[in-house]
Design a protein around this motif. Structure first.
Motif, PDB file in Angstrom:
ATOM      1  N   ASN A 134       0.856  -1.177   0.000  1.00 40.36           N
ATOM      2  CA  ASN A 134       0.000   0.000   0.000  1.00 40.36           C
ATOM      3  C   ASN A 134       0.897   1.232   0.000  1.00 40.36           C
ATOM      4  O   ASN A 134       1.899   1.263   0.704  1.00 40.36           O
ATOM      5  N   VAL A 135       0.518   2.250  -0.780  1.00 40.83           N
ATOM      6  CA  VAL A 135       1.324   3.471  -0.853  1.00 40.83           C
ATOM      7  C   VAL A 135       0.420   4.682  -0.617  1.00 40.83           C
ATOM      8  O   VAL A 135      -0.630   4.809  -1.230  1.00 40.83           O
ATOM      9  N   LEU A 136       0.872   5.558   0.284  1.00 41.07           N
ATOM     10  CA  LEU A 136       0.128   6.774   0.607  1.00 41.07           C
ATOM     11  C   LEU A 136       0.491   7.915  -0.338  1.00 41.07           C
ATOM     12  O   LEU A 136       1.647   8.067  -0.706  1.00 41.07           O
ATOM     13  N   TYR A 137      -0.508   8.704  -0.688  1.00 38.73           N
ATOM     14  CA  TYR A 137      -0.301   9.907  -1.487  1.00 38.73           C
ATOM     15  C   TYR A 137      -1.028  11.062  -0.831  1.00 38.73           C
ATOM     16  O   TYR A 137      -2.089  10.886  -0.247  1.00 38.73           O
ATOM     17  N   SER A 138      -0.477  12.242  -0.970  1.00 40.62           N
ATOM     18  CA  SER A 138      -1.123  13.480  -0.552  1.00 40.62           C
ATOM     19  C   SER A 138      -1.220  14.378  -1.768  1.00 40.62           C
ATOM     20  O   SER A 138      -0.282  14.465  -2.557  1.00 40.62           O
TER      21      SER A 138
END
Length: 146
Positions: A134-138
């Motif tokens: 899983n990869v977080l983005y803002s």
């Protein structure tokens, strides 16, 4: 009235009051800088993570510009100025956008941001140490109203 959408694609884990624990060992959520291969937006090709991130940024910007219903500003009575929405989401192990969180000044604008981000096409997921992660983005979305 003309509305211009400006997007600054950030790769941060927290911003504007959002915070998220990052735990690559347990494969919960991984920051872009900590993974071997970044998620790949449909149609993006590149030789390295940096070129893939740039491509994704451009494609997401175009996608939001095309799909965000800017008539919402007119219906809310906006005349001019800048409106900002801060969005955080995760690209999961299957390449889907999940866990969307928004922070904006007006609920209707937040709801539209959620709708658009939720409709982003499925991607190739990020990979770290040979496993999908899983990869977080803002993503801050800035509307310049003229």
């Amino acid at each position: 009235m003309k509305y211009i959408i400006t997007l600054f694609f950030l790769t941060t884990v927290s911003f504007g009051g959002f915070s998220q624990n990052v735990d690559a060992k347990n494969n919960e959520s991984t920051h872009l800088k900590a993974i071997d291969k970044v998620p790949v937006y449909p149609g993006c090709r590149g030789k390295n993570n940096e070129s893939l991130k740039k491509c994704m940024s451009k494609k997401v910007q175009k996608y939001i510009q095309k799909n965000y219903n800017t008539s919402i500003f007119k219906s809310l009575g906006f005349k001019s100025g800048i409106q900002k929405i801060f969005v955080q989401f995760k690209i999961n192990k299957e390449g889907k956008v999940v866990n969307i969180r928004v922070k904006g000044s007006i609920p209707e604008i937040e709801i539209e941001a959620i709708r658009v981000i939720n409709s982003i096409p499925k991607m190739k997921p990020g990979i770290h140490e040979g496993k999908k992660v899983n990869v977080l983005y803002s993503l801050p979305i800035i509307f310049q109203l003229h």
